[in-house]
Structure formats: structure tokens, C-alpha cells
Design a protein around this motif. Structure first.
Motif, PDB file in Angstrom:
ATOM      1  N   LYS A  21       0.816  -1.217   0.000  1.00 30.15           N
ATOM      2  CA  LYS A  21       0.000   0.000   0.000  1.00 30.15           C
ATOM      3  C   LYS A  21       0.850   1.269   0.000  1.00 30.15           C
ATOM      4  O   LYS A  21       2.079   1.207   0.014  1.00 30.15           O
ATOM      5  CB  LYS A  21      -0.928  -0.038   1.214  1.00 30.15           C
ATOM      6  N   CYS A  24       2.087   1.864   4.076  1.00 29.10           N
ATOM      7  CA  CYS A  24       2.423   0.764   4.984  1.00 29.10           C
ATOM      8  C   CYS A  24       2.775  -0.459   4.135  1.00 29.10           C
ATOM      9  O   CYS A  24       2.697  -0.415   2.923  1.00 29.10           O
ATOM     10  CB  CYS A  24       1.249   0.459   5.911  1.00 29.10           C
ATOM     11  N   CYS A  26       1.194  -3.334   4.048  1.00 32.59           N
ATOM     12  CA  CYS A  26       0.069  -4.241   3.767  1.00 32.59           C
ATOM     13  C   CYS A  26      -0.005  -4.534   2.273  1.00 32.59           C
ATOM     14  O   CYS A  26       0.349  -3.700   1.450  1.00 32.59           O
ATOM     15  CB  CYS A  26      -1.251  -3.589   4.171  1.00 32.59           C
ATOM     16  N   CYS A  38      -5.080  -5.202   6.371  1.00 35.02           N
ATOM     17  CA  CYS A  38      -5.016  -3.825   6.866  1.00 35.02           C
ATOM     18  C   CYS A  38      -4.295  -3.841   8.219  1.00 35.02           C
ATOM     19  O   CYS A  38      -4.260  -4.867   8.901  1.00 35.02           O
ATOM     20  CB  CYS A  38      -6.396  -3.202   6.986  1.00 35.02           C
ATOM     21  N   CYS A  39      -3.688  -2.703   8.551  1.00 36.57           N
ATOM     22  CA  CYS A  39      -2.914  -2.622   9.787  1.00 36.57           C
ATOM     23  C   CYS A  39      -3.204  -1.298  10.482  1.00 36.57           C
ATOM     24  O   CYS A  39      -3.994  -0.492   9.994  1.00 36.57           O
ATOM     25  CB  CYS A  39      -1.423  -2.753   9.485  1.00 36.57           C
ATOM     26  N   CYS A  42      -2.653   1.800   8.024  1.00 36.12           N
ATOM     27  CA  CYS A  42      -3.683   2.164   7.041  1.00 36.12           C
ATOM     28  C   CYS A  42      -5.008   2.511   7.711  1.00 36.12           C
ATOM     29  O   CYS A  42      -5.879   3.117   7.095  1.00 36.12           O
ATOM     30  CB  CYS A  42      -3.800   1.164   5.894  1.00 36.12           C
TER      31      CYS A  42
HETATM   32 ZN   LIG Z   1      -1.557  -1.293   6.440  1.00 36.68          ZN
END
Ligand SMILES: [Zn+2]
Length: 485
Positions: A21, A24, A26, A38-39, A42
Motif C-alpha cells: 500500500k 504501509c 500491507c 489492513c494494519c 492504514c
Molecule cells: Zn496497512
């Protein structure tokens, strides 16, 4: 009847096909189990810090250069603040004051490649995507999937230079073809990796002041965009012709009803309170980096279409298809370069029989055994009448299956046309004797019976007569028949 100028501008979002992304690590991938990639970055959790994806910047520069933009060597990221359930951090990291790419233009080909038009751009800036709100039909609840949060995007903002549905369609196709060619996006509108917002207004013909514009949000496909534009022009025209005023609204196009539905009435301008993103530095790009990216850009789609049309005298439709399927385009060029056969004929075979067989097998040209050399030889056999066009189809099918000389296939399958003059003359004589009406009609000046006569001879020869020789022989016999009486 009043006459109007139609003024259209587009904002096109294109998701960049990077591995990870924008800010990040991800995975940047369409679909997947909801909220599985997702983390905390994000999602914008407090205390997290974003990192810029270098590849995304490189892709955005590549797109900008292909669209003739100037690249700002210092570019800033800004926070665009708004609240929406699929945007938990309540802001999007976008660009406001100093976008990455400015000005520029996209040239579109119109009138089957006979005309072109420059659509000027305001800018191309980088942005991150939001999550997705899902309205469930099953339980009536609303869900949010953050897999798309933070996916890198570019937004291509045009000036209001377009004026009808065909131009909008061509503009979107040009962007799609260009981005695919650059390899920066897959541009799948059905998956949302390319989305278009269309702004339309009408004004009395020649007037300087622009009319009130309406925005059609997120059209689902290029064809839908064209239909939505047609609908909207008609709707605004009707309002203005009946003396009404166009209200500034946001519309959503429905494919099912082929109509634009009012989604939102804009009574106030949205204030995004942009400010410089405090967690990220300005991005500095050197001229060397820009030039390195520029040199990695190959021939762009429209340039290729125009070149195919001028260099090989192909019609627009063929040039377009060979551009779109670059593997076939390369194969076409490879064959055209080594062969004396008219390029249009080569294109016909590649886009016709070869494509038909590939479609049937659901395979790509690269996995077939056909070589440019063999296609060339086969085409030359048709040209010098050693085989018929129909025999060529049989041979091509074989050439795609195995690496074999076309002459050998013709020999094995008995496809060579006979040029045995004695045999051809015997057949012609027998045919004319059995069909006396041919000679009668020919004497009356109906010279088009010649084709029929050759066809009858061909039937007797099971399609294997050399048609050119046969035609000469039949004609000679018919003319002599006239003289002897
Ligand atoms: Zn992320």
C-alpha cells in the motif's frame, strides 16, 4: 430550438499496481477476506507513522510523463479532512498545493484515427484510497472493509475540454490503454481500480460564462460513462429549453434504468481544511530520476496506432486491435518486416483465423507454435496461387499445433493447387460442354458468367485448381467458342 455548447471535465482515479500500500507494508490486492490486509497504519491509529511507497511515486511520475506533464521536483503531501465511516482516520493523505504532476495533456484519436484532440490536464496528484462501505442485503446492516484503505492512487484532473459522449469514451479508453501499457495499473473498472467522475455543464452556444455543472460520480464502466454523459446532456438541455435552471447536484448513473439519479444536492461547498501532512516529509525528486523513468517508457498506444496506420496502411480498427493486444501487434510487425505480402493481409490472418483458433483454445499466441517465418511462407503460397485461401486456413491450424514447414503440411494433406495445364483445360472443356448456357450467356455479353464457370470447374477439381490459370483457360475457351461460330 436553442443551441448549446457542452462542457465536460473529468476526474479519473487510477489505483497503482504496487505490491504494497501507499504508506504501509500491507498487501495491495483486490478482494480477499474483509479486513484481512489492513494494519494500524492504514487505519490511522494514534501513534502510528506512515512511510512513503517509493514505487508508487515512481509509477505516478511515469503516468505523469506519459501524459506530457511537468514533474514537480519538490512535492508535498497534504491532509484532506473529512468524515466518512470507511475512513477511520478522518483524513486522506492527498495533495493540494503542490501536486506531483502539473499541466500536461492527453491526446485522443477521433474519427477512426483521422483526427486528434488534445485534452489539457490541470494536474495528476497522488492520493490514497479509502475503505469500502458494504450494505448487506442479507441482514440489512452496514459493514466496512478496510482492505482498500491506503491503496495508492493517482487522480488525473482534466480541464473542461471535452464536449460529447464519444470524446469522454475515447478519453477514458486512452487513459486505460496508456496506464496498461506503462504497467502502472490494471485499470479494471469493474473492480474499481479505475473510476471516473464526470462534470457536465451546458451554456448557450458561444457564451463565455459556464453554466451550472453537475457531477456524475463513479461510473462503473467506459460504456456506462458514455451513456451517462448522453443522458445528462439531454436532461440539462430539456431543463434549459423549458426556461428552467440547472441545479448543482451530484448524480449516480444507473445501468439498469439508463438514467442519472440525484444522489446529493450540493448546497454548500465542502471544506476539506487541507494542511501539510505533518508525519511525512516533502518528496524531493532529482532530474536524473525523472529522466531515468522517462527512458523506461516505450511507444505509447496512440503513437503505435498512428504508426501502424501510416507505416503499414492498416485501417484504424486493425491498428487499434494490434495495439490493444501487443503480443499480436509484435507478431504482426515481425511478419510484415520479413514478408512482401500486403500488411493488411497479414493483419487479417492474425486478427482473423489465428485469433479465432487462440480463442477456441483459450490460449495465448506465445504458447502456440506459429512463427512469423512460417506464417510468411504460408501467405506467400496463397499469393502465388500454389494453395487456396481455404487451404491456408487448414495449414495455419497445423502450424499453430506443431513446428512444421507449411509446404510439408500442404504436401501431406494434398492441398497444393494443380497448375497442370492439360488437366485444367480438360476440366474446363467438360464443364462448358455440360453447361451450354454458359457459352450462350457469354455470347450475349453477360461476361459475369465467367466466375460461375470457374466455380463449376473448381467443384470438379475439389477446390484444388489454380484459380488464376483456370480463369485464363475458361475465358480463352469462351472467346474461341464465339469466334468459331
Ligand atoms: Zn496497512
Amino acid at each position: 430550438m436553442m443551441e448549446f455548447d457542452v462542457v465536460i471535465g473529468l476526474e479519473v482515479h487510477v489505483e497503482l499496481k504496487t505490491e504494497s500500500k501507499m504508506y504501509c507494508s500491507c498487501k495491495n490486492e483486490f478482494g480477499g477476506v474483509a479486513n484481512s490486509h489492513c494494519c494500524e497504519i492504514c487505519l490511522g491509529m494514534p501513534g502510528t507513522l506512515p512511510n512513503i511507497n517509493k514505487k508508487a511515486i515512481e509509477y505516478a511520475i511515469k503516468a505523469g510523463l506519459a501524459c506530457n506533464c511537468q514533474i514537480n521536483t519538490t512535492t508535498k503531501l497534504d491532509r484532506k479532512n473529512y468524515f466518512y465511516p470507511d475512513l477511520p482516520k478522518s483524513y486522506q493523505i492527498s495533495q493540494n498545493e503542490r501536486p506531483l504532476c502539473v499541466s500536461g495533456f492527453i491526446e485522443i484519436l477521433l474519427g477512426n484515427g483521422t483526427k486528434s484532440k488534445k485534452v489539457n490536464l490541470v494536474q495528476i496528484h497522488i492520493e490514497e484510497d479509502s475503505g469500502k462501505t458494504i450494505y448487506s442485503d442479507v441482514d440489512g446492516k452496514t459493514y466496512v472493509d478496510f482492505n482498500r484503505s491506503g491503496v495508492p492512487l493517482i487522480e488525473i484532473v482534466s480541464k473542461p475540454d471535452l464536449c460529447d459522449a464519444i470524446e469522454v469514451k475515447t478519453y477514458l479508453e486512452t487513459i486505460k490503454n496508456t496506464m496498461l501499457c506503462l504497467g502502472v495499473s490494471d485499470c479494471k473498472m469493474q473492480e474499481g481500480s479505475m473510476r471516473a467522475d464526470v462534470n457536465i455543464s451546458l451554456k448557450p452556444k458561444g457564451a463565455l460564462k459556464l453554466g451550472t455543472r453537475c457531477e456524475i460520480k463513479n461510473v462503473g464502466s467506459i460504456n456506462s460513462a458514455a451513456r451517462a454523459v448522453e443522458c445528462e446532456i439531454k436532461r440539462q438541455k430539456e431543463i434549459l429549453e423549458s426556461g428552467g435552471k440547472v441545479e448543482q447536484v451530484t448524480l449516480k448513473y444507473s445501468d439498469e434504468t439508463n438514467a442519472n439519479i440525484v444522489a446529493r444536492r450540493k448546497d454548500e461547498v465542502v471544506e476539506y481544511r487541507y494542511f501539510v501532512e505533518p508525519d511525512l516529509p516533502a518528496i524531493e525528486i532529482t532530474n536524473e530520476e525523472i529522466e531515468k523513468i522517462r527512458s523506461s517508457i516505450g511507444e505509447l498506444p496512440n503513437a503505435k496506432i498512428s504508426r501502424f496506420m501510416s507505416e503499414y496502411e492498416l485501417p484504424y480498427a486493425d491498428a487499434y486491435l494490434l495495439m490493444e493486444e501487443h503480443e499480436k501487434g509484435n507478431f504482426f510487425e515481425e511478419t510484415a518486416k520479413i514478408s512482401n505480402v500486403k500488411p493488411k493481409k497479414i493483419a487479417n490472418w492474425i486478427l482473423g483465423d489465428v485469433s479465432r483458433i487462440l480463442n477456441k483454445q483459450n490460449s495465448a499466441l506465445a504458447s502456440s507454435k506459429l512463427t512469423a517465418q512460417n506464417l510468411k511462407k504460408m501467405l506467400e503460397m496463397i499469393e502465388d496461387n500454389s494453395i487456396s485461401n481455404t487451404a491456408g486456413k487448414t495449414i495455419v491450424e497445423e502450424l499453430m499445433e506443431q513446428d512444421i514447414e507449411p509446404e510439408l503440411v500442404a504436401k501431406q494433406k494434398g492441398l497444393f493447387q494443380t497448375s497442370d495445364l492439360k488437366l485444367l483445360e480438360d476440366v474446363a472443356k467438360a464443364t462448358l460442354a455440360e453447361n451450354p448456357q454458359i457459352s450462350e450467356l457469354f455470347e450475349k455479353g453477360k461476361t459475369n458468367v465467367l466466375g460461375f464457370a470457374v466455380g463449376e470447374c473448381m467443384k470438379r477439381l475439389k477446390g484444388k485448381g489454380n484459380p488464376v490459370l483456370l480463369k485464363d483457360i475458361v475465358l480463352k475457351l469462351l472467346e474461341e467458342g464465339g469466334k468459331s461460330e
